[in-house]
Structures are given as structure tokens and as C-alpha cells.
Design an enzyme around this catalytic site. Sequence first.
Site, PDB file in Angstrom:
ATOM      1  CB  THR A   1      -0.964   0.047   1.205  1.00 31.67           C
ATOM      2  OG1 THR A   1      -1.855  -1.040   1.114  1.00 31.67           O
ATOM      3  CG2 THR A   1      -1.788   1.327   1.247  1.00 31.67           C
TER       4      THR A   1
ATOM      5  CG  ASP B   1      -7.525  -0.450   4.890  1.00 31.98           C
ATOM      6  OD1 ASP B   1      -7.001  -1.367   4.201  1.00 31.98           O
ATOM      7  OD2 ASP B   1      -6.859   0.428   5.451  1.00 31.98           O
TER       8      ASP B   1
HETATM    9  N1  ASP Z   1      -4.507  -2.144   3.690  1.00 32.40           N
HETATM   10  C1  ASP Z   1      -4.300  -2.919   2.522  1.00 32.40           C
HETATM   11  C2  ASP Z   1      -5.462  -3.867   2.351  1.00 32.40           C
HETATM   12  O1  ASP Z   1      -5.946  -4.402   3.339  1.00 32.40           O
HETATM   13  C3  ASP Z   1      -3.036  -3.704   2.505  1.00 32.40           C
HETATM   14  C4  ASP Z   1      -1.805  -3.040   3.055  1.00 32.40           C
HETATM   15  O2  ASP Z   1      -1.819  -1.886   3.467  1.00 32.40           O
HETATM   16  O3  ASP Z   1      -0.750  -3.670   3.049  1.00 32.40           O
HETATM   17  O4  ASP Z   1      -5.832  -4.138   1.241  1.00 32.40           O
END
Ligand code: ASP
Length: 296
Positions: free
Chosen positions: A165, A196
Site C-alpha cells: 500500500t 480498507d
Molecule cells: N490495507 C491494505 C489492504 O488491506 C493492505 C496493506 O496496506 O498492506 O488491502
Amino acid sequence: MQQFPFGVVIHGGAGDLARYSTTNRLSEAEVFLSQLVDSLYTSLDQGASALDVVTQAATALEDSGLFHAGKGSSPTSAGYVELDASIMEGNTLRAGSVAAVREVRNPILAARHVMESTNHVLMVGAEADALARNAGLETVDTSWFSPCDVSAGAWQVPDNSSTGTVGAVALDVKGNLCAATSTGGTLYKRAGRVGDSPIIGAGTYARNTVAAVSCTGVGEYFIRESAAYQVCSRVQLLGENILAASGYVMSQIDKLGGSGGMIAIDSRGAFAMPYSTTGMYRAARNSVGNRIVACL
Ligand code: ASP
């Protein structure tokens, strides 16, 4: 003399970065983040809007291939990428997101298009890709992606772990706060799963005079805590500072069994970058002289 505060914070995801400490991956990322945060800071200093700066930040992070978003995304359990992104501007509370897109090169540009050119907030799947394509945004095929985690072998383990992310939050000289987040999702996620990052209030939120927040981590927990919105609410309603508010929300995620991190900036340019993993790719710079670039 500086009259109005401004600042920018960026992240390239939270996760078990300690496992890279014997490689040159962290130093490579730090060089990239350091150059990017300085160029974003210069843009703000020259009067660029927070909206343009978070867009510029997320696009550069997506294209870098260094993080699990845009070019660097790993495939889902079905063998192809599904990307999510969102953007929000704090002066109007306008927001746009896309989820499970597979073709658009820069999901953050598609999210911004949803915000600026439709009456919707969230568009998903093939229709979101078509909207982006029809708007003239660049599309790519599967061969363009170059998963940043394949070399570590991590993506082959369907363990719902997070290591990716990208995101940005900014305060511009006019006092506008904006946030942007873009991701390939948790590693080797189930096809069709959405975290999220494209959910306004969970992975991304911005409200002028309060704060802008972008999250990273196992998204299911950030959704359940309405993490980004909750940080803003604590600042707005309880009068907490940005460090206390973001730290509290991370502690609640920890209690649920989740992990990750977030970046946040308030209306005075104060910022926070809490995380509960072994590291988070991050960089920040504001007009009162604070500058940080770090991974662990
Ligand atoms: N928050 C992201 C998701 O759940 C993944 C991440 O931040 O690594 O899709």
C-alpha cells in the site's frame, strides 16, 4: 517569512520490513522516498494544492514498482492483480475510489476521476476500468506488473499478511487537507476481496481544519475500526493532538488482533506516523522544519 503552515507525509506500506534488513531494499526505498518528499514539499511551497500533491505522490509511488501498489502489486489467489485506491479532499468532503481494477495503470487517477467527474464515490471491477479507459487514462496488461514481493517469495503464502500500500496526506498553504491511498491489497489475497484502502473513513479520510489520514495494514481491522475517520473524529471532537489520536486508533487495531500503520497530518502541519509492524516505509516534511525519512 512563512505565513501559513504546510506539509506532506507519504508512506509505502507497513509490514515485516525487518526481514529486508540484510538486503539493499530498505536503502533503495529511502532514497526514493527522500527525493519524493522533497519534491512534493517544493510543490507545496510553490503553491500547489494538497489535492495535486497527494495525486502526484500516489502516482509516483504506484509507478516506482518498489511497493505493493500499482506496478509493484502482487497477484491475487487467481493469478491476476486487483487494485484499490481512494482520494479525498477535506475542504469539500468530496471523495472517489475504485476497487478491484485490473487494467488502469494508476488507480489513484481513476479514483480522482470518480471524484471529479461522476456523482459516485466508489466504482468497482470492470466498470471502473472501463470508466478510466473512457476517460483517457492509460491502461496496461498483466505483463506490465512487476510484483515487488516475488523475490522474497512472500506473495506465494496466502496468509493475509500486509506489506504494501502507498499513501499520501498533505496540507497546502490555503489550509486544504487531502488524503490518497492506493494498494494491491494484502499479499496473495483472495480474488474479489477488498480491504480498507478504497473505503472512505477506513483507509482514507480528510476534513479541513481537522486532519488527513491514510492507512496501511490488514485492512479488515481498519474497516472495523473506521480507522481514518476515527482519527479525525478524535481530533475534532475530543481535541486530541494528531499523535494521541492516531496512536489510540492503532492501539484499538492491535487489541482486535490487527497490525499495520497510518500517516496523518493536522491543520497546523503536525504529523504522526504510528505503526505496529516491524517497519513502515515513510517520509514527512513540513514548513516548521520537521523532516523524517525512515523504514524501520
Ligand atoms: N490495507 C491494505 C489492504 O488491506 C493492505 C496493506 O496496506 O498492506 O488491502
